[in-house]
Enzyme design. Structure first.
Site: not given
Ligand code: S3P
Length: 444
Positions: A33, A100, A173, A175, A325, A352
């Site tokens: 970020r 991801g 989530s 993300q 995680d 994941k």
């Molecule tokens: C993350 C959110 C999580 C986590 C990933 C990092 C992030 O994923 O598992 O390692 O930085 O926003 P999800 O949003 O899919 O839960």
């Protein structure tokens, strides 16, 4: 990824107690970020403690490809951004490697810029669902051509007149939440995300720090987040705290290897990330927080961890988002505890970097643990502190998943025969210094 072409197998064996002081690298979520927001602020953002893992470097390469200048000067990163609305169309596909977070957050940023971009990734990332971000970002006006099943490789074109949306997250989530909020930066009007289950809030904290107009209300246990665009971000100086998800491997290792007494310095303890500390304490772990303080806008402490006998528990599914995680390594703690540990509500672990429920069930079984795989969790009967058998001639499959590799390395420390993992290369995505720190801590 910068990986060499050949897998790098390694056996992790019973080791001396973990002792001394270690410092884990910077938080992965905060590092991503800080680069993204720095790349959108006009002027110089300075970042110290940035995680220099492959995932974060994939984000940096993508932001450079869209116009930002990102350089390292001794131990400080300097980012000159293009301004919200100023992202350039990348000239080549954005290679997201294993990450991801890079993929989904960047899709959010691009969704409200009228540019076209292609995303590619490694075999693990190419299996992961992108429909969860395609759906809300399409409502904003972006268009997508994904591979079958809503996966990478995919092409997308951002909206030229993005529409502010109100979006209730169907899955917990961070993300997806962050993708929509980042799209909201360059969308005129108020974009709203409703979070029925709170997830990590680094995006909200950092957006506020960069001067975005963002408000968070809590109503009936839900978090409602509003962001007003088009935003004008001001460059910041950021100190990235140590990653609790990386510290997790050492918290568990020091808890289960007899005689351990380890200090892990400067660990981020944002409440949306600190579930593992709570669960390990419920199991009987001795983890003391020393010198709790604020660092870079996040709560941190040094964690003093000593070996302790652990007892199996039923893990409260409500804690899952705050330790999402950390389950692979929690399963190692459970395999060494007295009695049964039951985990539920972990469907997200199946999407994941690998299907972490089946990967960990197979890996732990191969190492001699007593594990049952349920649809949404694992049930583990621990050894009560006796060593695991280990894998003798077999090799554990890590499925390109850094956290499976590191969790099983920790299992090797408490095994008779050692645990051999098929490939250590993925560890570099999030924790390039893991093996060195482990060697150092077991020699001091
Ligand atoms: C993350 C959110 C999580 C986590 C990933 C990092 C992030 O994923 O598992 O390692 O930085 O926003 P999800 O949003 O899919 O839960």
């Amino acid at each position: 990824m910068n990986h060499s072409d050949l897998p790098s197998p390694r056996r992790f064996s019973a080791a001396a107690p973990l002792r001394g002081r270690i410092r884990v690298p910077g938080d992965k979520s905060i590092s991503h970020r800080s680069i993204m927001l720095g790349a959108l602020a006009v002027g110089e953002t300075r970042v110290t403690g940035l995680l220099e893992g492959e995932d974060v470097m994939a984000t940096a390469a993508a932001m450079r490809a869209m116009g930002a200048t990102i350089e390292k000067h001794s131990d400080r990163w300097s980012i000159h951004g293009v301004g919200v609305g100023g992202l350039l169309q990348p000239q080549a596909a954005l290679d997201m490697g294993n990450s991801g977070t890079s993929t989904r957050l960047l899709m959010g940023l691009i969704a409200s810029h009228a540019i076209t971009a292609a995303f590619t990734g490694d075999a693990s990332l190419s299996k992961r669902p992108m429909g969860r971000v395609i759906e809300p970002l399409s409502r904003i006006g972006a268009s997508f051509t994904p591979s079958p099943g809503g996966r990478l490789p995919l092409m997308m074109t951002g909206a030229s007149v993005p529409v502010p949306i109100e979006y209730r997250l169907p899955v917990a989530s961070a993300q997806v939440k962050s993708a929509v909020l980042l799209a909201g930066l360059n969308t005129a009007g108020i974009t709203t995300v409703i979070e029925p289950v709170p997830t990590r809030d680094h995006s909200e904290r950092m957006l506020r720090g960069f001067g975005a107009d963002i408000e968070v209300e809590v109503m009936g246990g839900e978090r409602i987040i509003h962001i007003r665009g088009e935003a004008d971000l001001k460059p910041q100086t950021i100190e990235v705290p140590g990653d609790p998800s990386s510290a997790a491997f050492f918290m568990v290792a020091a808890s289960i290897v007899p005689g351990s007494d380890l200090m892990i310095e400067n660990v981020g303890l944002n409440p949306t990330r600190a579930g593992l500390v709570e669960v390990l304490r419920q199991m009987g772990a001795i983890i003391d927080e020393v010198d709790r303080r604020e660092f870079g806008g996040e709560p941190v402490a040094d964690l003093h961890v000593r070996h302790a006998p652990l007892t199996g528990i039923e893990v409260d599914p409500a804690l899952a988002p705050s330790m999402i995680d950390e389950f692979p390594v929690l399963f190692i703690a459970a395999a060494m505890a007295h009695g049964r540990t039951v985990t539920r509500g972990l469907d997200e672990l199946r999407v994941k970097e690998s299907d972490r429920l089946s990967a960990m069930a197979a890996a732990l079984t191969a190492a001699g643990a007593n594990v049952e795989e349920a649809e949404d969790g694992l049930i583990i009967d621990g050894t009560g502190g006796d060593p695991l058998r280990g894998t003798s001639n077999a090799r554990v499959q890590t499925h390109l998943d850094h956290r499976i590799a590191m969790a099983m390395a920790v299992a090797g420390l408490v095994s008779k025969d050692g645990v051999e993992i098929d490939d250590t290369r993925p560890i570099a995505t999030s924790f390039p210094t893991f093996e060195d720190l482990l060697e150092g801590a077991t020699q001091s």
